[in-house]
Structure formats: structure tokens, C-alpha cells
Design a protein around this motif. Structure first.
Motif, PDB file in Angstrom:
ATOM      1  N   ARG A 419     -38.322 -40.135   6.760  1.00 50.82           N
ATOM      2  CA  ARG A 419     -39.752 -40.448   6.650  1.00 50.82           C
ATOM      3  C   ARG A 419     -40.558 -39.753   7.752  1.00 50.82           C
ATOM      4  O   ARG A 419     -41.699 -39.405   7.563  1.00 50.82           O
ATOM      5  CB  ARG A 419     -39.902 -41.978   6.731  1.00 50.82           C
ATOM      6  N   MET A 420     -39.950 -39.556   8.916  1.00 50.29           N
ATOM      7  CA  MET A 420     -40.661 -38.915  10.035  1.00 50.29           C
ATOM      8  C   MET A 420     -39.630 -38.366  11.023  1.00 50.29           C
ATOM      9  O   MET A 420     -38.542 -38.925  11.157  1.00 50.29           O
ATOM     10  CB  MET A 420     -41.545 -39.966  10.727  1.00 50.29           C
ATOM     11  N   ILE A 421     -39.998 -37.261  11.675  1.00 52.62           N
ATOM     12  CA  ILE A 421     -39.096 -36.673  12.680  1.00 52.62           C
ATOM     13  C   ILE A 421     -39.874 -36.511  13.978  1.00 52.62           C
ATOM     14  O   ILE A 421     -41.035 -36.095  13.944  1.00 52.62           O
ATOM     15  CB  ILE A 421     -38.604 -35.270  12.229  1.00 52.62           C
ATOM     16  N   CYS A 422     -39.273 -36.848  15.099  1.00 51.92           N
ATOM     17  CA  CYS A 422     -39.951 -36.605  16.376  1.00 51.92           C
ATOM     18  C   CYS A 422     -39.032 -35.826  17.307  1.00 51.92           C
ATOM     19  O   CYS A 422     -37.890 -36.219  17.547  1.00 51.92           O
ATOM     20  CB  CYS A 422     -40.349 -37.913  17.037  1.00 51.92           C
ATOM     21  N   TYR A 423     -39.550 -34.748  17.808  1.00 49.50           N
ATOM     22  CA  TYR A 423     -38.742 -33.853  18.631  1.00 49.50           C
ATOM     23  C   TYR A 423     -39.686 -33.028  19.484  1.00 49.50           C
ATOM     24  O   TYR A 423     -40.741 -32.614  19.001  1.00 49.50           O
ATOM     25  CB  TYR A 423     -37.919 -32.943  17.704  1.00 49.50           C
ATOM     26  N   GLY A 424     -39.302 -32.799  20.733  1.00 43.07           N
ATOM     27  CA  GLY A 424     -40.103 -31.874  21.524  1.00 43.07           C
ATOM     28  C   GLY A 424     -40.765 -32.498  22.731  1.00 43.07           C
ATOM     29  O   GLY A 424     -40.925 -31.851  23.751  1.00 43.07           O
ATOM     30  N   LEU A 433     -36.837 -41.160  11.396  1.00 38.34           N
ATOM     31  CA  LEU A 433     -37.227 -42.469  10.862  1.00 38.34           C
ATOM     32  C   LEU A 433     -36.746 -42.542   9.420  1.00 38.34           C
ATOM     33  O   LEU A 433     -37.091 -41.677   8.606  1.00 38.34           O
ATOM     34  CB  LEU A 433     -38.753 -42.594  10.930  1.00 38.34           C
ATOM     35  N   VAL A 434     -35.916 -43.541   9.128  1.00 34.49           N
ATOM     36  CA  VAL A 434     -35.363 -43.667   7.772  1.00 34.49           C
ATOM     37  C   VAL A 434     -35.544 -45.103   7.291  1.00 34.49           C
ATOM     38  O   VAL A 434     -35.857 -45.999   8.084  1.00 34.49           O
ATOM     39  CB  VAL A 434     -33.844 -43.303   7.743  1.00 34.49           C
ATOM     40  N   SER A 435     -35.329 -45.325   5.989  1.00 31.30           N
ATOM     41  CA  SER A 435     -35.486 -46.694   5.497  1.00 31.30           C
ATOM     42  C   SER A 435     -34.349 -47.552   6.056  1.00 31.30           C
ATOM     43  O   SER A 435     -33.246 -47.057   6.321  1.00 31.30           O
ATOM     44  CB  SER A 435     -35.482 -46.721   3.972  1.00 31.30           C
ATOM     45  N   GLU A 436     -34.663 -48.844   6.205  1.00 36.24           N
ATOM     46  CA  GLU A 436     -33.723 -49.789   6.823  1.00 36.24           C
ATOM     47  C   GLU A 436     -32.331 -49.717   6.182  1.00 36.24           C
ATOM     48  O   GLU A 436     -31.309 -49.698   6.875  1.00 36.24           O
ATOM     49  CB  GLU A 436     -34.302 -51.207   6.651  1.00 36.24           C
ATOM     50  N   ASP A 437     -32.277 -49.643   4.841  1.00 34.55           N
ATOM     51  CA  ASP A 437     -30.966 -49.683   4.175  1.00 34.55           C
ATOM     52  C   ASP A 437     -30.161 -48.396   4.380  1.00 34.55           C
ATOM     53  O   ASP A 437     -28.949 -48.388   4.192  1.00 34.55           O
ATOM     54  CB  ASP A 437     -31.132 -50.018   2.679  1.00 34.55           C
ATOM     55  N   MET A 438     -30.805 -47.337   4.788  1.00 29.39           N
ATOM     56  CA  MET A 438     -30.087 -46.078   5.018  1.00 29.39           C
ATOM     57  C   MET A 438     -29.703 -45.893   6.483  1.00 29.39           C
ATOM     58  O   MET A 438     -29.055 -44.915   6.867  1.00 29.39           O
ATOM     59  CB  MET A 438     -30.979 -44.891   4.588  1.00 29.39           C
ATOM     60  N   ALA A 439     -30.135 -46.850   7.341  1.00 28.19           N
ATOM     61  CA  ALA A 439     -29.982 -46.649   8.786  1.00 28.19           C
ATOM     62  C   ALA A 439     -28.525 -46.504   9.223  1.00 28.19           C
ATOM     63  O   ALA A 439     -28.169 -45.536   9.901  1.00 28.19           O
ATOM     64  CB  ALA A 439     -30.652 -47.795   9.532  1.00 28.19           C
TER      65      ALA A 439
END
Ligand code: ADP
Ligand code: ASP
Ligand code: MG
Length: 454
Positions: A419-424, A433-439
Motif C-alpha cells: 500500500r505504501m513504501i518509505c525509504y530514503g 505498508l501491507v494489509s493486516e492479513d498479509m503482514a
């Protein structure tokens, strides 16, 4: 004291008589350990949080009180018979107070009352472990940490006033550490300048230990828990997780911030200020060794660990007026600041901003997002809130300077919807950021690809 060690024991390390005995033996095996910090017995703070919620009445309150009595009585049943009556009276006095306070909460809860209720957990466990030391033939005394742990009045998540704490500790606590008795005190709780009880946030006993370590100029801080040190990821979620011998302050701080529950996120802050090494080990199996967290380490691998932080909420703010305009971000963050909404990850595009906020870690148990705040944001942008998300964070060193880092990480997460990526922003982490069931599947996959095949 020249070589002072402060030892902190978490809830499972003081959950019953046997656990308290193992913890006491760990203390007695190190002559430098003079100050012992304890959490409430496992499960007790959760029961107290429920009692403070205001949602329980009559029999509901009584059922929780009985459970609290059961947890503490199974310890009292095994202490020296000569001390039993006094300890039962102490327990009953606290249970009566908790019951009265829970009734008060059912007529209207507050964060201040919640802190007054949850503090009983640590007061009881610290009182009782002194008796366990007595059974082992050792002398210990209990010290009410609220005499020194001065905080502001931000109930539920209070901030320590480090200078007042240092002065009070020098006056009231440090001299006791030179005496013949061990000193046992409470983690998690404190008091404000009016003498009202406050708490440092869930899991805050680790933070207490390092704050006291700083105030008493300890040489080491030992965090004794239910796993033999810090692992490459939560060993309860990924059985292939491996223990880490040595971690740098920055790595450990990143791990804690991104959800590795083993250390409270603020724990490293006082240790860093004074350069105090922190040891993490198992109170049940101290012989298994543990992890040293130090200012720097010999090895600095690009991938060190993976952490999981659940209960993340994503707020996406979009406004076509953002194109070429200035001041939009300042206005948005001004509103977050006004409502004291802490923001973790941020990503922006031409016409939108996405931020994540943490929905967990509140003792209040209330919904964390203020409707007033959302309405204020809606006045100038479209607001979308998505919940039930988890953050999977890869923690390492010099990531942005190591060719191939992103390829390997993206390959590993490739099969999952992100859903979202943070880097840098930091050289130490890369977050998805992923859905709870895929965590957990995503965590397992990343761990396998980056840490097991390293
Ligand atoms: P305590 O009650 O002693 O403070 P916690 O439950 O707060 O203990 O923290 C210990 C737990 O942290 C472990 O049981 C484990 O499930 C979890 N944990 C999460 N990440 C890690 C990690 N990277 N290494 C070890 N334990 C971890
Ligand atoms: N007893 C508190 C809690 O459960 C503090 C701690 O365990 O560190 O959050
Ligand atoms: Mg903890």
C-alpha cells in the motif's frame, strides 16, 4: 556506585512465584545488580486497563478483581508463612482501592483515573518480589519510584522530566543503592508535580530502567524478558529467527520504533545520552546468552532485522489545489500538531499526502483519530482513512549506499500488494505498508530472502 547494573524484569519474568524466583536468582548472580525494576505480573495491566475503561459494572468488576486476587495469591501462597498475613492485607487493600476506582470509572472514565488504576499492578509485583528474595535468603526493600520519576501530566503517555528525576534520584534513591539491601522498584509509573500518578505508556518499564540507569549513572542496564535476546525478527512469528549477539544503538532503536516489542521505543534514548550498554536476555534461561546493545558494533550488515508494527492507519489527503501551491503541507501538519496527532511515515505526490499513524499503544483504549481533526482537514482537502494495515520494516545499515539493497527487498516483497513504501529518510530502514492479513506472510518471506539466505 562504580559498576552499578540495573536489572528490569518484564511481566512474564514476574508472572508467578517460579518466574519471580528465576528472576531473583539472576539478580543474585551479579553482585553489581543493586537496583531491580519490575513490571506488573503478566496479564495484570490488561485487567486493570479493562477495569479503568468504564465499561464494567457490578459483577463484571468483581470477576476481574477475583482474577487479580488469583494471580497474586498464587505468589503469596508460596512465600514465607511468617510474611503471609501482611502480604494478604496489602493485596486486599489494593483490591479494595481498585474496585472503588473501577466503580468511579464506570461513572466516567479519564486518563488520570486510568493511571491511578493501572499503577496497582507494578506496586503489587514489586512488593511481592521482595518476599521472593526473602525466601532465597536475600535482603531487599521496595522503593516507590513515584518519589523520583517526575513526569509531565500527559496521563497514559507521560514524558519524564529528566533533570528533576536526576536530582531526586541522587537525593533519595542512589544512597540506598550503597546499602546492604537490594532495592526493588516499579517500572512504568511516575508522578507529576502535584503528586498525581502518571504512566509512561504501555511497555514503559524498559524506559523506566534506562531512565533510572541514566539518573543513577549505571554502568549497564539489563532487560530480562522471555526470549534470550533480540532476534532477527520476532521468534514467535518466524520460527527461523536468529539471535543477534551485538546491535548498535541505532539499529536497536529502529527495531523498537518499528514494532519489535522486546524494547520500548524510548528505551535507548537515556542509554544513548550516557553511552550505557544495554543487555537483553532471558530471565528463565539466562545461560542461553543474549544481546548487547552498544554505541557501535564491529559488523554493520546492510540487512540486520525485520520488524512488524500492527494497527497502522493510513490517512490520504488529496487536493487539486496542491498543484504548484505552497503551504499545504504546513497547514496539514499544523492541524496534526494542534490535535497532538503523532505521524510516522509520510509520502507525497503532486496533489496528495499519505501519512501513517499508530492506532495501538494507548491505555485509554479509545479511538485515536479525532473526528474534529478529520473535519478540520476536510475543510480544504479530501480525506480518506484506511485501517487494518501493518508496517513491515527492514532494518539495516548504509542501505542507500549499498547497491542491490532495493532490488533484493523488492524481489522479496514482490508477491504481495504493497500500500505504501518509505525509504530514503533514514539509512537504517526500508518500510512496506501491507494489509493486516498479509503482514506475517510478508515478514516471513522478507526474513527468508534477506536474513536466512544472507
Ligand atoms: P516483557 O514483558 O519482558 O517486557 P515483551 O512481551 O514486552 O516482554 O517483549 C518480549 C517479546 O518481544 C518476545 O516474547 C517476542 O515475542 C517479542 N519480540 C518482537 N520482536 C522481537 C525480536 N526482534 N527479538 C526478540 N523478541 C521480539
Ligand atoms: N505493565 C506495563 C504494561 O503492561 C508496563 C510494562 O510491562 O512494561 O504495559
Ligand atoms: Mg515489554
Amino acid at each position: 556506585m562504580k559498576e552499578l547494573d540495573i536489572a528490569k524484569f518484564g511481566g512474564t519474568s514476574v508472572k508467578d512465584f517460579e518466574a519471580m524466583s528465576s528472576s531473583a536468582r539472576v539478580v543474585l548472580s551479579n553482585p553489581n545488580t543493586r537496583l531491580v525494576v519490575v513490571s506488573a505480573c503478566a496479564g495484570v495491566t490488561n485487567l486493570l486497563v479493562e477495569l479503568a475503561s468504564g465499561a464494567l459494572f457490578g459483577d463484571g468488576i468483581e470477576a476481574k478483581i477475583s482474577e487479580l486476587r488469583r494471580i497474586h495469591m498464587q505468589i503469596i501462597d508460596k512465600i514465607l508463612p511468617s510474611e503471609r498475613e501482611r502480604c494478604v492485607a496489602y493485596l486486599e487493600e489494593h483490591l479494595k482501592e481498585i474496585s472503588d476506582q473501577a466503580r468511579e470509572a464506570s461513572m466516567g472514565r479519564s486518563d488520570a483515573l486510568t493511571d491511578r488504576i493501572v499503577c496497582h499492578g507494578e506496586l503489587l509485583s514489586s512488593y511481592l518480589i521482595v518476599e521472593v528474595f526473602r525466601v532465597l535468603g536475600a535482603k531487599a526493600r521496595v522503593f516507590d519510584v513515584r518519589q523520583v520519576m517526575r513526569t509531565d501530566s500527559n496521563y497514559g503517555q507521560a514524558n519524564p522530566l529528566v533533570e528533576v528525576l536526576a536530582a531526586k534520584a541522587r537525593e533519595l534513591l542512589c544512597p540506598l543503592l550503597e546499602g546492604g539491601e537490594l532495592v526493588v522498584t516499579q517500572g512504568f509509573i511516575g508522578s507529576n508535580s502535584e503528586g498525581c500518578t502518571t504512566t509512561l505508556g504501555r511497555g514503559g518499564s524498559d524506559y523506566t530502567a534506562s531512565l533510572l540507569g541514566e539518573a543513577c549513572e549505571a554502568k549497564t542496564i539489563s532487560i530480562w524478558t522471555d526470549v534470550p535476546g533480540v532476534y532477527t525478527t520476532d521468534p514467535r512469528l518466524v520460527p527461523h529467527a536468529m539471535p543477534i549477539d551485538e546491535l548498535s544503538y541505532s539499529e536497536a532503536a529502529e527495531m523498537a520504533t518499528f514494532g519489535a516489542k522486546i524494547l520500548h521505543p524510548s528505551t535507548l534514548v537515556p542509554a544513548v545520552r550516557r553511552g550505557i550498554p544495554v543487555y537483553v536476555g532471558s530471565s528463565r534461561e539466562p545461560e542461553k546468552g543474549g544481546t548487547w546493545v552498544r554505541p557501535t558494533t564491529q559488523s554493520r550488515p546492510p540487512f540486520r532485522a525485520v520488524a512488524l508494527r500492527r494497527n497502522q492507519t493510513l490517512i490520504v489527503l488529496a487536493s487539486p489545489k496542491m498543484v504548484g501551491a505552497s503551504g499545504f503541507l504546513a497547514r496539514v501538519f499544523g492541524i496534526f500538531a494542534k490535535y497532538r496527532q503523532s505521524v510516522d511515515l509520510v509520502s507525497t505526490s503532486e496533489v496528495s499526502i499519505a501519512v501513517t499513524v499508530d492506532a495501538g499503544s494507548q491505555t485509554s483504549g479509545l479511538s485515536h483519530l479525532s473526528e474534529d481533526m478529520l473535519n478540520e482537514l476536510r475543510e480544504f482537502c479530501h480525506v480518506k482513512v484506511e485501517s487494518s494495515l501493518s508496517l513491515v520494516a527492514i532494518i539495516g545499515n548504509e542501505m542507500s549506499r549499498t547497491p542491490g539493497t532495493t532490488t533484493r527487498a523488492f524481489d522479496a516483497i514482490g508477491d504481495f500488494a504493497v500500500r505504501m513504501i518509505c525509504y530514503g529518510a533514514s539509512n537504517h530502514n526500508l518500510c512496506f505498508l501491507v494489509s493486516e492479513d498479509m503482514a506475517v506472510p510478508a515478514l516471513t518471506r522478507i526474513h527468508e530472502a534477506l536474513l536466512e539466505k544472507a
